[in-house]
Design an enzyme around this catalytic site. Structure first.
Site, PDB file in Angstrom:
ATOM      1  CB  CYS A  33      -0.916  -0.045   1.223  1.00  0.00           C
ATOM      2  SG  CYS A  33      -1.751   1.500   1.615  1.00  0.00           S
ATOM      3  CB  CYS A  43       0.331   1.718   4.120  1.00  0.00           C
ATOM      4  SG  CYS A  43      -1.404   1.246   3.978  1.00  0.00           S
TER       5      CYS A  43
END
Length: 110
Positions: free
Chosen positions: A32, A35
């Site tokens: 991600c 993230c």
């Protein structure tokens, strides 16, 4: 070494629900992009709030049951836990200043 703690289903109750201090739980995945962008801010906040709050990461690919339990629809999802109860949850990567403000509120109320 990072002050951010990684947890799993097996240790989640100990690391988060039974924590004596407020916990910011970051539900993330290695793949991600947002993230990964959020990670340095969480590292700084974990150091800044050491002893007053904890930053705990949960990899949703390795712990899908926790992601399901917390109704994680997108990542990153941040959950704020105080005395074993979720007091807030947000999706996306908020600015570091926003997270600092929330952590200050949680630690002053705890």
């Amino acid at each position: 070494m990072s002050a951010v703690h990684h947890t799993s289903t097996a240790s989640f109750a100990h690391d988060v629900l039974n924590s004596p201090v407020p916990v910011l739980v970051d539900f993330y995945a290695d793949w991600c992009g947002p993230c990964r962008m959020l990670a340095p801010a969480l590292d700084r906040l974990a150091t800044e709030f050491s002893g007053k709050a904890r930053i705990v990461k949960v990899n949703i690919d390795q712990n899908p049951q926790l992601a399901s339990e917390f109704n994680v629809q997108s990542i990153p999802t941040l959950a704020f836990v105080v005395q074993g109860k979720v007091v807030g949850q947000s999706a996306g990567a908020p600015p570091e200043a926003t997270l600092r403000r929330v952590l200050n509120q949680l630690t002053s109320a705890a």
